[in-house]
Design a protein around this motif. Structure first.
Motif, PDB file in Angstrom:
ATOM      1  N   ALA A 101     -72.859  56.645 -73.332  1.00  0.00           N
ATOM      2  CA  ALA A 101     -72.355  58.011 -73.415  1.00  0.00           C
ATOM      3  C   ALA A 101     -71.006  58.020 -72.704  1.00  0.00           C
ATOM      4  CB  ALA A 101     -73.313  58.980 -72.753  1.00  0.00           C
ATOM      5  N   VAL A 102     -70.053  58.747 -73.287  1.00  0.00           N
ATOM      6  CA  VAL A 102     -68.695  58.805 -72.739  1.00  0.00           C
ATOM      7  C   VAL A 102     -68.400  60.244 -72.336  1.00  0.00           C
ATOM      8  CG1 VAL A 102     -66.249  58.409 -73.231  1.00  0.00           C
ATOM      9  CG2 VAL A 102     -67.980  56.943 -74.290  1.00  0.00           C
ATOM     10  N   THR A 103     -67.807  60.415 -71.162  1.00  0.00           N
ATOM     11  CA  THR A 103     -67.396  61.732 -70.693  1.00  0.00           C
ATOM     12  C   THR A 103     -66.009  61.612 -70.069  1.00  0.00           C
ATOM     13  OG1 THR A 103     -68.025  63.665 -69.388  1.00  0.00           O
ATOM     14  CG2 THR A 103     -68.453  61.518 -68.401  1.00  0.00           C
ATOM     15  N   LEU A 104     -65.299  62.715 -70.034  1.00  0.00           N
ATOM     16  CA  LEU A 104     -63.970  62.761 -69.435  1.00  0.00           C
ATOM     17  C   LEU A 104     -64.012  63.622 -68.187  1.00  0.00           C
ATOM     18  CD1 LEU A 104     -61.856  63.455 -72.652  1.00  0.00           C
ATOM     19  CD2 LEU A 104     -62.511  61.249 -71.682  1.00  0.00           C
ATOM     20  N   GLU A 105     -63.244  63.245 -67.186  1.00  0.00           N
ATOM     21  CA  GLU A 105     -63.137  64.049 -65.977  1.00  0.00           C
ATOM     22  C   GLU A 105     -61.694  64.121 -65.534  1.00  0.00           C
ATOM     23  OE1 GLU A 105     -65.487  63.103 -62.555  1.00  0.00           O
ATOM     24  OE2 GLU A 105     -67.340  62.966 -63.696  1.00  0.00           O
ATOM     25  N   GLY A 106     -61.329  65.279 -65.015  1.00  0.00           N
ATOM     26  CA  GLY A 106     -60.060  65.440 -64.324  1.00  0.00           C
ATOM     27  C   GLY A 106     -60.337  65.318 -62.841  1.00  0.00           C
ATOM     28  N   CYS A 107     -59.390  64.821 -62.102  1.00  0.00           N
ATOM     29  CA  CYS A 107     -59.584  64.590 -60.675  1.00  0.00           C
ATOM     30  C   CYS A 107     -60.077  65.840 -59.951  1.00  0.00           C
ATOM     31  CB  CYS A 107     -58.275  64.108 -60.063  1.00  0.00           C
ATOM     32  SG  CYS A 107     -58.335  63.892 -58.287  1.00  0.00           S
ATOM     33  N   SER A 108     -59.536  67.004 -60.305  1.00  0.00           N
ATOM     34  CA  SER A 108     -59.888  68.228 -59.592  1.00  0.00           C
ATOM     35  C   SER A 108     -61.166  68.889 -60.088  1.00  0.00           C
ATOM     36  CB  SER A 108     -58.726  69.221 -59.669  1.00  0.00           C
ATOM     37  OG  SER A 108     -58.470  69.543 -61.017  1.00  0.00           O
ATOM     38  N   GLY A 109     -61.832  68.281 -61.067  1.00  0.00           N
ATOM     39  CA  GLY A 109     -63.124  68.808 -61.496  1.00  0.00           C
ATOM     40  C   GLY A 109     -63.237  69.179 -62.953  1.00  0.00           C
ATOM     41  N   ASP A 110     -62.159  69.200 -63.720  1.00  0.00           N
ATOM     42  CA  ASP A 110     -62.277  69.472 -65.154  1.00  0.00           C
ATOM     43  C   ASP A 110     -63.120  68.361 -65.774  1.00  0.00           C
ATOM     44  OD1 ASP A 110     -59.871  71.571 -65.829  1.00  0.00           O
ATOM     45  OD2 ASP A 110     -59.371  70.240 -64.169  1.00  0.00           O
ATOM     46  N   GLU A 111     -63.908  68.710 -66.775  1.00  0.00           N
ATOM     47  CA  GLU A 111     -64.716  67.686 -67.433  1.00  0.00           C
ATOM     48  C   GLU A 111     -64.986  68.068 -68.879  1.00  0.00           C
ATOM     49  OE1 GLU A 111     -68.579  67.161 -65.738  1.00  0.00           O
ATOM     50  OE2 GLU A 111     -69.220  69.163 -66.238  1.00  0.00           O
ATOM     51  N   SER A 112     -65.449  67.084 -69.642  1.00  0.00           N
ATOM     52  CA  SER A 112     -65.883  67.323 -71.015  1.00  0.00           C
ATOM     53  C   SER A 112     -67.370  66.991 -71.064  1.00  0.00           C
ATOM     54  CB  SER A 112     -65.120  66.421 -71.989  1.00  0.00           C
ATOM     55  OG  SER A 112     -65.541  65.078 -71.843  1.00  0.00           O
ATOM     56  N   GLY A 113     -68.008  67.301 -72.167  1.00  0.00           N
ATOM     57  CA  GLY A 113     -69.407  66.924 -72.330  1.00  0.00           C
ATOM     58  C   GLY A 113     -69.525  65.442 -72.671  1.00  0.00           C
ATOM     59  N   TYR A 114     -70.762  64.959 -72.750  1.00  0.00           N
ATOM     60  CA  TYR A 114     -71.004  63.567 -73.105  1.00  0.00           C
ATOM     61  C   TYR A 114     -70.987  63.394 -74.618  1.00  0.00           C
ATOM     62  CZ  TYR A 114     -72.406  62.168 -68.398  1.00  0.00           C
ATOM     63  OH  TYR A 114     -72.415  61.866 -67.070  1.00  0.00           O
TER      64      TYR A 114
END
Length: 160
Positions: free
Chosen positions: A104-117
């Protein structure tokens, strides 16, 4: 050394050796070109992993990362990270080498932004593409997180 001029028969051996060498070199060059063309037509060199297309990293995210976790562990509060790749700025493509398996792949921004898996199955010698370039970022999922603050990776600091 070039043989002296004279009777045409004396040059025949030298010319045939030179022609043979040139023909052999031409065959080698053409063979290499065919191999390269076929390799490109079949997707380039075989490697195992995943290609991740990502959107622009939001400026307020202060750097972004794509995390790859085992598919069975994506519901765990802190899933084990198998691999990751980072980027900043505009949309790009990330190549992540992995063993064959389900991920499963997810994205994160350093300050807490994220995407789903997003799930992906990888087989030996393939590198499927996961398109996460839609730019669907959730607002900070980790309130009051300060950078650097990426998902923890065993043996790695959380710095971008």
């Amino acid at each position: 050394m070039i043989p002296p001029s004279g009777h045409g028969g004396r040059h025949r051996g030298w010319r045939s050796r030179r022609f043979g060498a040139l023909a052999a070199a031409l065959v080698v060059v053409l063979g290499a070109a065919v191999v390269l063309i076929v390799r490109q037509a079949t997707g380039g060199s075989p490697w195992t992993g995943v290609v991740i297309k990502v959107s622009q990293c939001p400026a307020d995210a202060e750097g972004c990362r794509a995390f790859v976790v085992p598919a069975d562990d994506q519901q765990v509060s802190i899933p084990p990270v198998v691999a990751y790749a980072g980027w900043t700025g505009s949309a790009t493509t990330l190549d992540v080498r992995l063993r064959a398996g389900s991920y499963a792949v997810t994205l994160e921004g350093c300050s807490g932004d994220e995407s789903g898996y997003t799930s992906v199955a990888v087989t030996a010698g393939t590198h499927p593409t996961v398109d996460l370039s839609s730019g669907l970022w959730f607002n900070p999922a980790f309130l009051s997180r300060t950078c650097p603050g990426f998902h923890p990776v065993a043996g790695q600091p959380a710095f971008p």
